[in-house]
Design a protein around this motif. Structure first.
Motif, PDB file in Angstrom:
ATOM      1  N   LEU A 204       0.832  -1.199   0.000  1.00  0.00           N
ATOM      2  CA  LEU A 204       0.000   0.000   0.000  1.00  0.00           C
ATOM      3  C   LEU A 204       0.868   1.250   0.000  1.00  0.00           C
ATOM      4  CD1 LEU A 204      -2.631  -0.958   2.744  1.00  0.00           C
ATOM      5  CD2 LEU A 204      -2.561  -1.641   0.348  1.00  0.00           C
ATOM      6  N   SER A 205       0.486   2.215  -0.819  1.00  0.00           N
ATOM      7  CA  SER A 205       1.228   3.483  -0.874  1.00  0.00           C
ATOM      8  C   SER A 205       0.659   4.445   0.164  1.00  0.00           C
ATOM      9  CB  SER A 205       1.108   4.102  -2.273  1.00  0.00           C
ATOM     10  OG  SER A 205      -0.256   4.460  -2.531  1.00  0.00           O
ATOM     11  N   ALA A 206       0.745   4.055   1.419  1.00  0.00           N
ATOM     12  CA  ALA A 206       0.099   4.840   2.479  1.00  0.00           C
ATOM     13  C   ALA A 206       0.792   4.598   3.807  1.00  0.00           C
ATOM     14  CB  ALA A 206      -1.375   4.430   2.586  1.00  0.00           C
ATOM     15  N   ARG A 207       0.376   5.379   4.811  1.00  0.00           N
ATOM     16  CA  ARG A 207       0.797   5.051   6.169  1.00  0.00           C
ATOM     17  C   ARG A 207      -0.043   3.886   6.645  1.00  0.00           C
ATOM     18  NH1 ARG A 207      -2.667   6.670  10.225  1.00  0.00           N
ATOM     19  NH2 ARG A 207      -4.275   8.184   9.653  1.00  0.00           N
ATOM     20  N   CYS A 208       0.433   3.164   7.641  1.00  0.00           N
ATOM     21  CA  CYS A 208      -0.254   1.971   8.112  1.00  0.00           C
ATOM     22  C   CYS A 208      -1.097   2.314   9.337  1.00  0.00           C
ATOM     23  CB  CYS A 208       0.765   0.878   8.439  1.00  0.00           C
ATOM     24  SG  CYS A 208       0.002  -0.675   8.922  1.00  0.00           S
ATOM     25  N   SER A 209      -2.383   2.531   9.114  1.00  0.00           N
ATOM     26  CA  SER A 209      -3.307   2.793  10.217  1.00  0.00           C
ATOM     27  C   SER A 209      -3.934   1.483  10.669  1.00  0.00           C
ATOM     28  CB  SER A 209      -4.405   3.761   9.762  1.00  0.00           C
ATOM     29  OG  SER A 209      -5.156   3.193   8.703  1.00  0.00           O
ATOM     30  N   TYR A 210      -4.585   1.513  11.824  1.00  0.00           N
ATOM     31  CA  TYR A 210      -5.162   0.271  12.350  1.00  0.00           C
ATOM     32  C   TYR A 210      -6.276  -0.248  11.447  1.00  0.00           C
ATOM     33  CZ  TYR A 210      -9.589   2.165  14.134  1.00  0.00           C
ATOM     34  OH  TYR A 210     -10.840   2.704  14.228  1.00  0.00           O
ATOM     35  N   GLU A 211      -6.986   0.673  10.744  1.00  0.00           N
ATOM     36  CA  GLU A 211      -8.047   0.213   9.853  1.00  0.00           C
ATOM     37  C   GLU A 211      -7.495  -0.640   8.717  1.00  0.00           C
ATOM     38  OE1 GLU A 211      -9.183   4.670  10.587  1.00  0.00           O
ATOM     39  OE2 GLU A 211      -7.353   3.460  10.455  1.00  0.00           O
ATOM     40  N   LEU A 212      -6.332  -0.266   8.203  1.00  0.00           N
ATOM     41  CA  LEU A 212      -5.734  -1.036   7.119  1.00  0.00           C
ATOM     42  C   LEU A 212      -5.267  -2.400   7.610  1.00  0.00           C
ATOM     43  CD1 LEU A 212      -3.729   1.749   5.251  1.00  0.00           C
ATOM     44  CD2 LEU A 212      -5.948   0.767   4.661  1.00  0.00           C
ATOM     45  N   VAL A 213      -4.781  -2.447   8.843  1.00  0.00           N
ATOM     46  CA  VAL A 213      -4.403  -3.731   9.439  1.00  0.00           C
ATOM     47  C   VAL A 213      -5.637  -4.627   9.549  1.00  0.00           C
ATOM     48  CG1 VAL A 213      -3.714  -4.831  11.614  1.00  0.00           C
ATOM     49  CG2 VAL A 213      -2.353  -2.958  10.667  1.00  0.00           C
ATOM     50  N   GLU A 214      -6.730  -4.069  10.010  1.00  0.00           N
ATOM     51  CA  GLU A 214      -7.950  -4.863  10.163  1.00  0.00           C
ATOM     52  C   GLU A 214      -8.459  -5.365   8.821  1.00  0.00           C
ATOM     53  OE1 GLU A 214     -10.844  -2.842  12.515  1.00  0.00           O
ATOM     54  OE2 GLU A 214      -9.652  -3.033  14.346  1.00  0.00           O
ATOM     55  N   LYS A 215      -8.420  -4.511   7.792  1.00  0.00           N
ATOM     56  CA  LYS A 215      -8.837  -4.946   6.465  1.00  0.00           C
ATOM     57  C   LYS A 215      -7.955  -6.094   5.983  1.00  0.00           C
ATOM     58  CE  LYS A 215     -10.540  -0.391   5.002  1.00  0.00           C
ATOM     59  NZ  LYS A 215     -11.964  -0.703   4.833  1.00  0.00           N
ATOM     60  N   ALA A 216      -6.644  -5.989   6.224  1.00  0.00           N
ATOM     61  CA  ALA A 216      -5.713  -7.037   5.801  1.00  0.00           C
ATOM     62  C   ALA A 216      -6.030  -8.355   6.496  1.00  0.00           C
ATOM     63  CB  ALA A 216      -4.277  -6.613   6.096  1.00  0.00           C
ATOM     64  N   VAL A 217      -6.246  -8.307   7.797  1.00  0.00           N
ATOM     65  CA  VAL A 217      -6.521  -9.531   8.558  1.00  0.00           C
ATOM     66  C   VAL A 217      -7.831 -10.157   8.099  1.00  0.00           C
ATOM     67  CG1 VAL A 217      -7.021 -10.463  10.846  1.00  0.00           C
ATOM     68  CG2 VAL A 217      -5.195  -8.771  10.555  1.00  0.00           C
ATOM     69  N   LEU A 218      -8.875  -9.352   7.947  1.00  0.00           N
ATOM     70  CA  LEU A 218     -10.177  -9.884   7.536  1.00  0.00           C
ATOM     71  C   LEU A 218     -10.128 -10.464   6.122  1.00  0.00           C
ATOM     72  CD1 LEU A 218     -12.492  -7.106   9.008  1.00  0.00           C
ATOM     73  CD2 LEU A 218     -12.191  -9.433   9.858  1.00  0.00           C
ATOM     74  N   ALA A 219      -9.198  -9.967   5.311  1.00  0.00           N
ATOM     75  CA  ALA A 219      -9.037 -10.497   3.951  1.00  0.00           C
ATOM     76  C   ALA A 219      -8.080 -11.682   3.906  1.00  0.00           C
ATOM     77  CB  ALA A 219      -8.525  -9.394   3.026  1.00  0.00           C
ATOM     78  N   GLY A 220      -7.539 -12.077   5.062  1.00  0.00           N
ATOM     79  CA  GLY A 220      -6.630 -13.217   5.117  1.00  0.00           C
ATOM     80  C   GLY A 220      -5.245 -12.919   4.605  1.00  0.00           C
ATOM     81  N   CYS A 221      -4.874 -11.641   4.534  1.00  0.00           N
ATOM     82  CA  CYS A 221      -3.560 -11.241   4.020  1.00  0.00           C
ATOM     83  C   CYS A 221      -2.477 -11.570   5.054  1.00  0.00           C
ATOM     84  CB  CYS A 221      -3.550  -9.746   3.714  1.00  0.00           C
ATOM     85  SG  CYS A 221      -1.951  -9.100   3.190  1.00  0.00           S
ATOM     86  N   PRO A 222      -1.444 -12.327   4.685  1.00  0.00           N
ATOM     87  CA  PRO A 222      -0.431 -12.742   5.667  1.00  0.00           C
ATOM     88  C   PRO A 222       0.682 -11.721   5.909  1.00  0.00           C
ATOM     89  CG  PRO A 222       0.022 -13.781   3.574  1.00  0.00           C
ATOM     90  CD  PRO A 222      -1.262 -13.005   3.394  1.00  0.00           C
ATOM     91  N   LEU A 223       0.857 -10.781   4.972  1.00  0.00           N
ATOM     92  CA  LEU A 223       1.928  -9.791   5.087  1.00  0.00           C
ATOM     93  C   LEU A 223       1.452  -8.481   4.490  1.00  0.00           C
ATOM     94  CD1 LEU A 223       4.843  -8.737   5.533  1.00  0.00           C
ATOM     95  CD2 LEU A 223       5.480  -9.844   3.362  1.00  0.00           C
ATOM     96  N   LEU A 224       1.505  -7.419   5.289  1.00  0.00           N
ATOM     97  CA  LEU A 224       1.095  -6.088   4.844  1.00  0.00           C
ATOM     98  C   LEU A 224       2.319  -5.187   4.800  1.00  0.00           C
ATOM     99  CD1 LEU A 224      -1.098  -4.004   4.128  1.00  0.00           C
ATOM    100  CD2 LEU A 224      -1.397  -3.597   6.587  1.00  0.00           C
ATOM    101  N   VAL A 225       2.553  -4.581   3.649  1.00  0.00           N
ATOM    102  CA  VAL A 225       3.685  -3.675   3.456  1.00  0.00           C
ATOM    103  C   VAL A 225       3.143  -2.291   3.123  1.00  0.00           C
ATOM    104  CG1 VAL A 225       5.790  -3.198   2.146  1.00  0.00           C
ATOM    105  CG2 VAL A 225       5.093  -5.572   2.573  1.00  0.00           C
ATOM    106  N   THR A 226       3.591  -1.268   3.852  1.00  0.00           N
ATOM    107  CA  THR A 226       3.151   0.097   3.570  1.00  0.00           C
ATOM    108  C   THR A 226       4.354   1.007   3.380  1.00  0.00           C
ATOM    109  OG1 THR A 226       3.022   0.726   5.918  1.00  0.00           O
ATOM    110  CG2 THR A 226       1.041  -0.205   4.916  1.00  0.00           C
TER     111      THR A 226
END
Length: 261
Positions: A204-226
């Motif tokens: 993601l071309s953004a800062r990592c807010s808690y909402e983005l973490v939650e979206k990643a987890v709910l989508a089953g994403c194993p690694l989030l890079v911001t």
């Protein structure tokens, strides 16, 4: 260009000269979301890839469990924006009604008590999927992201969210003026096309807010890079759910949360 419109400007130069130009500007407009006939939310978004947005939004809001829970998505142009009408299977109606009740309560005042605080920080599932991506793959994805941002190249004003393979190849990407919307569009596109993370990651071309973490987890994403830094709550929520987090990802270095790549 879809998602942008040309507007006139006066270009002022440091040497004191000026000239009239026309430049593409990213569209930001209200998108009113209706779910099974109920007014659910109004989001400020770029009115492109709205079907993807509908699916991703419903997944992030926990209204559905999978893309198959969506029966239909219709878009209707309105005078000042777009109406996005989503129809879910009957088995999901109770979730919609429950969330609408909470949203009414949440919007009534700024301090609505512990019930709303608990609703804002609902427990997240523990991730099962893992990513096999190495740091070299993340650097490769960072290098290739620009080529998948045509709207930002034209306007300089939108965020991107990309699905990256384990080797760093960018598989698909979506753009929006809102970083949350861009991620919802990506998640929705994956749900519609039956795509999985397959050992890869989200960039993601953004800062990592808690909402983005939650979206990643709910989508089953194993690694989030911001590209920008994470907040303290984002790091805390990621650790609780077992989400690998890499932030401040730049061409020369990046930070792996918890001290492990």
């Amino acid at each position: 260009m879809d998602g942008a419109l040309p507007l006139p400007f006066t270009r002022l130069a440091a040497d004191g000269t000026s000239r009239h130009i026309e430049r593409e500007v990213a569209i930001e407009a209200p998108v009113a979301i209706e779910v099974n006939g109920l007014g659910y939310a109004v989001m400020m978004a770029t009115p492109a890839d709205l079907a993807d947005f509908a699916y991703g939004f419903c997944l992030s809001e926990r209204l559905i469990d999978a893309g198959a829970d969506v029966i239909d998505v219709e878009t209707h142009d309105a005078e000042r924006g777009t109406i996005l009408r989503i129809t879910l299977i009957p088995e999901r109606i109770e979730r919609v009604l429950e969330r609408v009740r909470h949203r009414v309560s949440e919007s009534s005042c700024g301090l609505c008590g512990i019930e709303n605080l608990e609703q804002a920080l609902r427990p997240l599932p523990t991730l099962v999927a893992t990513s096999t991506a190495e740091p070299a793959a993340v650097f490769r994805a960072l290098e290739g992201l620009r080529a998948h941002q045509p709207l930002n190249a034209a306007t300089g004003a939108v965020h991107a969210a990309a699905l990256c393979a384990a080797d760093g190849t960018i598989r698909i990407a979506r753009e929006d003026v809102g970083r949350h919307n861009a991620f919802d569009k990506l998640i929705g596109a994956m749900a519609r096309d039956g795509l999985g993370w397959d050992g890869g990651f989200a960039l993601l071309s953004a800062r990592c807010s808690y909402e983005l973490v939650e979206k990643a987890v709910l989508a089953g994403c194993p690694l989030l890079v911001t590209v920008s830094m994470a907040t303290s709550l984002a790091i805390e929520r990621a650790a609780e759910a077992g989400l690998r987090l890499i932030t401040l990802a730049r061409s020369d270095a990046m930070l792996a949360s918890g001290g492990a790549a």
